[in-house]
Write a protein that holds these residues in place. Structure first.
Motif, PDB file in Angstrom:
ATOM      1  N   MET A  45       0.744  -1.242  -0.066  1.00 37.06           N
ATOM      2  CA  MET A  45       0.204  -0.089   0.202  1.00 37.06           C
ATOM      3  C   MET A  45       0.970   1.329  -0.093  1.00 37.06           C
ATOM      4  O   MET A  45       1.920   1.237   0.814  1.00 37.06           O
ATOM      5  CB  MET A  45      -0.907   0.026   1.208  1.00 37.06           C
ATOM      6  N   ARG A  46       0.443   2.179  -0.713  1.00 38.79           N
ATOM      7  CA  ARG A  46       1.193   3.521  -0.688  1.00 38.79           C
ATOM      8  C   ARG A  46       0.408   4.658  -0.018  1.00 38.79           C
ATOM      9  O   ARG A  46      -0.935   4.814   0.024  1.00 38.79           O
ATOM     10  CB  ARG A  46       1.242   4.012  -2.121  1.00 38.79           C
ATOM     11  N   PHE A  47       0.993   5.258   0.794  1.00 34.87           N
ATOM     12  CA  PHE A  47       0.432   6.533   1.689  1.00 34.87           C
ATOM     13  C   PHE A  47       1.203   7.822   1.436  1.00 34.87           C
ATOM     14  O   PHE A  47       2.224   7.980   1.358  1.00 34.87           O
ATOM     15  CB  PHE A  47       0.612   6.233   3.022  1.00 34.87           C
ATOM     16  N   MET A  48       0.213   8.854   1.147  1.00 36.54           N
ATOM     17  CA  MET A  48       0.651  10.248   1.252  1.00 36.54           C
ATOM     18  C   MET A  48       0.665  10.687   2.500  1.00 36.54           C
ATOM     19  O   MET A  48      -0.398  10.561   3.214  1.00 36.54           O
ATOM     20  CB  MET A  48      -0.206  11.104   0.220  1.00 36.54           C
ATOM     21  N   VAL A  49       1.766  11.178   2.788  1.00 36.38           N
ATOM     22  CA  VAL A  49       2.095  11.743   4.336  1.00 36.38           C
ATOM     23  C   VAL A  49       2.398  13.125   4.025  1.00 36.38           C
ATOM     24  O   VAL A  49       3.474  13.563   3.675  1.00 36.38           O
ATOM     25  CB  VAL A  49       3.349  10.914   4.908  1.00 36.38           C
ATOM     26  N   GLU A  73      -0.554  14.449   8.187  1.00 34.76           N
ATOM     27  CA  GLU A  73      -2.065  13.693   8.000  1.00 34.76           C
ATOM     28  C   GLU A  73      -1.231  12.766   6.884  1.00 34.76           C
ATOM     29  O   GLU A  73      -0.529  12.825   6.162  1.00 34.76           O
ATOM     30  CB  GLU A  73      -2.785  14.883   6.977  1.00 34.76           C
ATOM     31  N   ILE A  74      -2.067  11.573   7.164  1.00 33.11           N
ATOM     32  CA  ILE A  74      -1.921  10.287   6.330  1.00 33.11           C
ATOM     33  C   ILE A  74      -3.033   9.814   5.561  1.00 33.11           C
ATOM     34  O   ILE A  74      -3.893   9.900   5.954  1.00 33.11           O
ATOM     35  CB  ILE A  74      -1.279   9.153   7.348  1.00 33.11           C
ATOM     36  N   ARG A  75      -2.639   9.756   4.251  1.00 39.67           N
ATOM     37  CA  ARG A  75      -3.761   9.256   3.297  1.00 39.67           C
ATOM     38  C   ARG A  75      -3.463   8.189   2.547  1.00 39.67           C
ATOM     39  O   ARG A  75      -2.299   8.292   1.642  1.00 39.67           O
ATOM     40  CB  ARG A  75      -4.192  10.427   2.611  1.00 39.67           C
ATOM     41  N   GLN A  76      -4.082   6.985   2.426  1.00 38.48           N
ATOM     42  CA  GLN A  76      -3.729   5.940   1.742  1.00 38.48           C
ATOM     43  C   GLN A  76      -4.026   6.288  -0.080  1.00 38.48           C
ATOM     44  O   GLN A  76      -5.117   7.105  -0.194  1.00 38.48           O
ATOM     45  CB  GLN A  76      -4.553   4.580   1.751  1.00 38.48           C
ATOM     46  N   VAL A  77      -3.091   6.107  -0.973  1.00 39.66           N
ATOM     47  CA  VAL A  77      -3.409   6.379  -2.209  1.00 39.66           C
ATOM     48  C   VAL A  77      -4.122   5.483  -3.055  1.00 39.66           C
ATOM     49  O   VAL A  77      -4.011   4.134  -2.693  1.00 39.66           O
ATOM     50  CB  VAL A  77      -1.822   6.440  -2.754  1.00 39.66           C
ATOM     51  N   LEU A  78      -4.999   5.886  -3.819  1.00 41.69           N
ATOM     52  CA  LEU A  78      -5.751   5.016  -4.546  1.00 41.69           C
ATOM     53  C   LEU A  78      -4.863   4.192  -5.445  1.00 41.69           C
ATOM     54  O   LEU A  78      -4.107   4.708  -6.251  1.00 41.69           O
ATOM     55  CB  LEU A  78      -6.935   5.832  -5.325  1.00 41.69           C
ATOM     56  N   GLU A  79      -5.162   2.952  -5.694  1.00 36.93           N
ATOM     57  CA  GLU A  79      -4.726   2.065  -6.491  1.00 36.93           C
ATOM     58  C   GLU A  79      -5.509   1.726  -7.796  1.00 36.93           C
ATOM     59  O   GLU A  79      -6.809   1.844  -7.754  1.00 36.93           O
ATOM     60  CB  GLU A  79      -4.325   0.811  -5.971  1.00 36.93           C
ATOM     61  N   ILE A  80      -5.097   1.461  -8.984  1.00 37.47           N
ATOM     62  CA  ILE A  80      -5.769   1.006 -10.140  1.00 37.47           C
ATOM     63  C   ILE A  80      -6.999   0.313  -9.653  1.00 37.47           C
ATOM     64  O   ILE A  80      -8.187   0.373 -10.278  1.00 37.47           O
ATOM     65  CB  ILE A  80      -5.002   0.904 -11.122  1.00 37.47           C
ATOM     66  N   SER A 126       3.222  -1.773   4.577  1.00 38.98           N
ATOM     67  CA  SER A 126       2.178  -2.941   4.575  1.00 38.98           C
ATOM     68  C   SER A 126       0.711  -2.580   5.165  1.00 38.98           C
ATOM     69  O   SER A 126      -0.109  -3.159   4.983  1.00 38.98           O
ATOM     70  CB  SER A 126       2.842  -3.810   5.385  1.00 38.98           C
ATOM     71  N   SER A 127       0.573  -1.429   6.019  1.00 37.68           N
ATOM     72  CA  SER A 127      -0.750  -1.131   6.597  1.00 37.68           C
ATOM     73  C   SER A 127      -0.476   0.408   6.876  1.00 37.68           C
ATOM     74  O   SER A 127       0.366   1.042   7.108  1.00 37.68           O
ATOM     75  CB  SER A 127      -0.872  -2.099   7.743  1.00 37.68           C
ATOM     76  N   LEU A 128      -1.837   1.059   7.027  1.00 37.16           N
ATOM     77  CA  LEU A 128      -1.900   2.377   7.803  1.00 37.16           C
ATOM     78  C   LEU A 128      -1.319   2.246   9.138  1.00 37.16           C
ATOM     79  O   LEU A 128      -0.628   3.361   9.280  1.00 37.16           O
ATOM     80  CB  LEU A 128      -3.651   2.712   8.040  1.00 37.16           C
ATOM     81  N   GLN A 129      -1.310   1.137   9.947  1.00 39.98           N
ATOM     82  CA  GLN A 129      -0.468   1.417  11.262  1.00 39.98           C
ATOM     83  C   GLN A 129       0.854   1.409  11.167  1.00 39.98           C
ATOM     84  O   GLN A 129       1.559   2.263  11.928  1.00 39.98           O
ATOM     85  CB  GLN A 129      -0.985  -0.017  12.055  1.00 39.98           C
TER      86      GLN A 129
END
Length: 143
Positions: free
Chosen positions: A1-5, A109-116, A85-88
């Motif tokens: 998983m990718r996250f924008m921090v 702020e942490i936001r998960q990136v949308l994947e295709i 591997s996770s938001l945590q």
């Protein structure tokens, strides 16, 4: 998983006040930990919003608005793109981060990136192939 921090802006960052040498060194050390762990994909600081613009969309119209923008606490002063591997795991990394704005209250702020895959059936095979090709071309351009 990718996250924008995202490091949220403060009045100081919006005034263009640069971080101290000590903070830059601490952030450099933190970034080194992220690189060694294979977490960081990208990261940059941003100029104050006074040097930016917003483009507002309304139907087929586009309106460009010059900064600075109000609501400093909603602005982004810098960001990382992380693979976790996770938001945590992302939260755990942020907890290790030096305070990016040590003289005032600040937020990351942490936001998960949308994947295709998250787009479901709207992401047709052609769109997925285009996405994959563009990612490969973009990666090649960065070399």
């Amino acid at each position: 998983m990718r996250f924008m921090v995202m490091v949220k802006a403060t009045n100081d960052s919006e005034a263009g006040i640069m971080p101290s040498t000590e903070l830059m060194a601490a952030m450099g050390n933190f970034n080194e930990e992220l690189v060694k762990a294979g977490v960081i994909l990208a990261g940059e600081g941003l100029q104050p919003s006074s040097k930016g613009v917003r483009v507002r969309f309304s139907g087929d119209k586009r309106m460009v608005m010059d900064g600075p923008f109000a609501e400093t606490k909603e602005l982004v002063a810098g960001f990382w793109l992380w693979k976790c591997s996770s938001l945590q795991e992302a939260i755990n990394w942020v907890k290790k981060c030096p305070n990016p704005m040590p003289d005032v209250e600040s937020e990351i702020e942490i936001r998960q990136v949308l994947e295709i895959e998250d787009f479901g059936p709207n992401a047709t095979l052609e769109i997925r192939e285009q996405e994959s090709r563009l990612r490969a071309e973009s990666a090649a351009n960065q070399r």
